[in-house]
Write a protein that holds these residues in place. Structure first.
Motif, PDB file in Angstrom:
ATOM      1  N   ARG A  12      -1.186 -31.613   1.027  1.00 13.97           N
ATOM      2  CA  ARG A  12      -1.601 -32.427  -0.114  1.00 13.97           C
ATOM      3  C   ARG A  12      -2.480 -31.594  -1.025  1.00 13.97           C
ATOM      4  N   GLY A  13      -2.393 -31.883  -2.343  1.00 14.58           N
ATOM      5  CA  GLY A  13      -3.197 -31.151  -3.305  1.00 14.58           C
ATOM      6  C   GLY A  13      -4.603 -31.694  -3.460  1.00 14.58           C
ATOM      7  N   ALA A  14      -4.898 -32.884  -2.898  1.00 21.38           N
ATOM      8  CA  ALA A  14      -6.213 -33.484  -3.044  1.00 21.38           C
ATOM      9  C   ALA A  14      -6.678 -34.024  -1.697  1.00 21.38           C
ATOM     10  N   PHE A  15      -7.960 -34.081  -1.540  1.00 22.16           N
ATOM     11  CA  PHE A  15      -8.555 -34.653  -0.339  1.00 22.16           C
ATOM     12  C   PHE A  15      -8.103 -36.093  -0.159  1.00 22.16           C
ATOM     13  N   ARG A  16      -7.826 -36.517   1.070  1.00 19.07           N
ATOM     14  CA  ARG A  16      -7.394 -37.880   1.351  1.00 19.07           C
ATOM     15  C   ARG A  16      -8.295 -38.456   2.432  1.00 19.07           C
ATOM     16  N   PHE A  45      -6.913 -43.329   0.546  1.00 21.27           N
ATOM     17  CA  PHE A  45      -7.662 -43.123  -0.685  1.00 21.27           C
ATOM     18  C   PHE A  45      -7.863 -41.632  -0.872  1.00 21.27           C
ATOM     19  N   SER A  46      -7.603 -41.146  -2.079  1.00 21.60           N
ATOM     20  CA  SER A  46      -7.880 -39.750  -2.404  1.00 21.60           C
ATOM     21  C   SER A  46      -8.511 -39.709  -3.786  1.00 21.60           C
ATOM     22  N   ARG A  47      -8.868 -38.519  -4.244  1.00 21.78           N
ATOM     23  CA  ARG A  47      -9.462 -38.396  -5.580  1.00 21.78           C
ATOM     24  C   ARG A  47      -8.499 -38.827  -6.673  1.00 21.78           C
ATOM     25  N   THR A  48      -7.211 -38.743  -6.415  1.00 21.92           N
ATOM     26  CA  THR A  48      -6.234 -39.031  -7.460  1.00 21.92           C
ATOM     27  C   THR A  48      -5.516 -40.360  -7.305  1.00 21.92           C
ATOM     28  N   GLY A  49      -5.630 -41.004  -6.130  1.00 23.44           N
ATOM     29  CA  GLY A  49      -4.871 -42.234  -5.960  1.00 23.44           C
ATOM     30  C   GLY A  49      -5.269 -43.057  -4.758  1.00 23.44           C
ATOM     31  N   VAL A  50      -4.667 -44.239  -4.708  1.00 22.36           N
ATOM     32  CA  VAL A  50      -4.916 -45.203  -3.640  1.00 22.36           C
ATOM     33  C   VAL A  50      -3.571 -45.765  -3.200  1.00 22.36           C
ATOM     34  N   PHE A  93       4.491 -55.169   0.515  1.00 21.87           N
ATOM     35  CA  PHE A  93       4.723 -54.136  -0.491  1.00 21.87           C
ATOM     36  C   PHE A  93       3.741 -52.986  -0.326  1.00 21.87           C
ATOM     37  N   GLU A  94       4.292 -51.770  -0.355  1.00 22.10           N
ATOM     38  CA  GLU A  94       3.465 -50.571  -0.405  1.00 22.10           C
ATOM     39  C   GLU A  94       3.271 -50.258  -1.882  1.00 22.10           C
ATOM     40  N   ILE A  95       2.027 -50.248  -2.312  1.00 20.52           N
ATOM     41  CA  ILE A  95       1.704 -50.048  -3.711  1.00 20.52           C
ATOM     42  C   ILE A  95       0.858 -48.788  -3.846  1.00 20.52           C
ATOM     43  N   ALA A  96       1.282 -47.890  -4.715  1.00 15.99           N
ATOM     44  CA  ALA A  96       0.526 -46.659  -4.966  1.00 15.99           C
ATOM     45  C   ALA A  96      -0.066 -46.740  -6.370  1.00 15.99           C
ATOM     46  N   LEU A  97      -1.355 -46.459  -6.457  1.00 18.11           N
ATOM     47  CA  LEU A  97      -2.062 -46.447  -7.739  1.00 18.11           C
ATOM     48  C   LEU A  97      -2.499 -45.038  -8.053  1.00 18.11           C
ATOM     49  N   GLN A  98      -2.308 -44.624  -9.284  1.00 17.61           N
ATOM     50  CA  GLN A  98      -2.853 -43.368  -9.769  1.00 17.61           C
ATOM     51  C   GLN A  98      -4.174 -43.712 -10.435  1.00 17.61           C
ATOM     52  N   LEU A  99      -5.263 -43.103  -9.975  1.00 14.74           N
ATOM     53  CA  LEU A  99      -6.575 -43.416 -10.504  1.00 14.74           C
ATOM     54  C   LEU A  99      -6.806 -42.739 -11.844  1.00 14.74           C
ATOM     55  N   ASP A 100      -7.568 -43.430 -12.708  1.00 18.06           N
ATOM     56  CA  ASP A 100      -7.949 -42.843 -13.986  1.00 18.06           C
ATOM     57  C   ASP A 100      -9.006 -41.770 -13.747  1.00 18.06           C
ATOM     58  N   ASP A 101      -9.092 -40.815 -14.676  1.00 16.41           N
ATOM     59  CA  ASP A 101     -10.085 -39.729 -14.573  1.00 16.41           C
ATOM     60  C   ASP A 101     -11.494 -40.239 -14.627  1.00 16.41           C
TER      61      ASP A 101
END
Length: 101
Positions: A12-16, A45-50, A93-101
């Motif tokens: 992965r490119g970001a911490f999870r 949960f990671s820096r970029t998404g949930v 449902f598996e839902i993936a969110l991209q977090l805002d900066d």
């Protein structure tokens, strides 16, 4: 192929962070203006998404806000958008969110 060693490479490119199925509050407004606020299970949960597990779908591209540890005075809120909503075999449902900066 995995050899079972504990030295597997993290790709992965970001911490999870494993949220161990903690409940979070997720809110959104649908296209008709109806507002929703649900407690759902946070899986990752990671820096970029949930990644969430919910009994209700949330449409792609929907803007959301997420409140972690709502009952805690030090609760944290973040915003993001739905980038994946996939129905699982169990009907949830598996839902993936991209977090805002």
């Amino acid at each position: 192929m995995r050899d079972g060693s504990s030295l597997d490479i993290e790709r992965r490119g970001a911490f999870r962070l494993d949220m161990e199925k903690e409940l979070v509050d997720v809110g959104w407004t649908d296209g008709g203006g109806q507002q929703y606020l649900k407690k759902v299970t946070c899986v990752d949960f990671s820096r970029t998404g949930v990644r969430l597990d919910s009994d209700q779908p949330i449409p792609l591209e929907t803007k959301t806000h997420i409140l972690f540890k709502a009952a805690n005075p030090g609760s944290k809120s973040m915003t993001g958008k739905v980038v994946r909503c996939k129905e699982q075999d169990n009907g949830w449902f598996e839902i993936a969110l991209q977090l805002d900066d």
